[in-house]
Design an enzyme around this catalytic site. Structure first.
Site, short mmCIF file in Angstrom:
data_model
loop_
_atom_site.label_atom_id
_atom_site.label_comp_id
_atom_site.label_asym_id
_atom_site.label_seq_id
_atom_site.Cartn_x
_atom_site.Cartn_y
_atom_site.Cartn_z
N GLY A 1 0.84 -1.19 0.00
CA GLY A 1 0.00 0.00 0.00
C GLY A 1 0.87 1.24 0.00
O GLY A 1 1.97 1.25 -0.54
N CYS A 2 0.39 2.27 0.63
CA CYS A 2 1.09 3.55 0.70
C CYS A 2 2.48 3.37 1.30
O CYS A 2 2.62 2.83 2.40
CB CYS A 2 0.27 4.52 1.55
N PHE A 3 3.51 3.83 0.61
CA PHE A 3 4.87 3.62 1.13
C PHE A 3 5.14 4.45 2.38
O PHE A 3 6.01 4.10 3.18
CB PHE A 3 5.96 3.80 0.09
N CYS B 1 3.25 4.56 4.90
CA CYS B 1 2.79 3.70 6.00
C CYS B 1 3.76 2.56 6.27
O CYS B 1 4.10 2.29 7.43
CB CYS B 1 1.41 3.14 5.68
#
Length: 181
Positions: free
Chosen positions: A11-13, A15
């Site tokens: 997902g979002c890097f 995070c």
């Protein structure tokens, strides 16, 4: 010290980077792009979903302190590996769950880690194991994002703290903060 590298997309890097910056034995985390067809993609291009890249992190770690298998166990526990091409409200192949092994041994360990994690999830794990391919570091403002600007970003404030809490609860001995507590 023996350093190894793990390349992971969850997902979002921002995070995943925040989680792994709190892991004992991790010496560096770099956000970037991998798995696509365009050379030197920008954040805007990757977010468009047209390049085939995933937002990913490259984790350098000391194998005397933590194993690749432990890195993968933390990875599979701190994002949702059952969501295909998304993490929560982030939707698209750029947010896929993927492991990019650097060797045949890492590939075998990735397969074993997915098998170990399967009983922990109510749905099938869809994390892919993909060829390593070319790594492109993300723009400078994405690096160490949580430690800086992310602390005032509402998205980050909603998504990152639960991931870090899960790390510190489930892997307390592996968390820099958890081990210090």
């Amino acid at each position: 010290m023996t350093t190894e590298i793990a390349t992971l997309a969850g997902g979002c890097f921002w995070c995943t980077e925040a989680v792994f910056n709190d892991v004992i034995g991790v010496t560096k985390v770099e956000s970037g792009y991998i798995g696509g067809s365009k050379a030197n993609p920008t954040y805007k291009e990757v977010c468009s979903g047209t390049t085939g890249h995933a937002e990913a992190i490259r984790v350098s770690f000391d194998t005397d302190q933590i194993s690749y298998g432990e890195i993968l166990d933390i990875f599979l526990a701190t994002h949702d590996p059952t969501q295909l091409n998304r993490q929560g409200n982030d939707i698209g192949t750029q947010y896929r769950s993927a492991i990019f092994p650097h060797s045949d041994a890492q590939k075998a360990e990735a397969e074993a880690a997915i098998e170990r994690a399967t009983p922990d999830w109510p749905a099938p794990i869809v994390t892919s194991i993909e060829p390593l391919g070319e790594w492109y570091p993300a723009e400078d403002y994405h690096q160490e994002y949580w430690q800086g600007e992310g602390q005032s970003n509402p998205y980050c404030l909603a998504v990152i703290p639960p991931k870090i809490r899960k790390l510190r609860k489930s892997f307390a001995a592996r968390s820099k903060e958890g081990a210090a507590a």
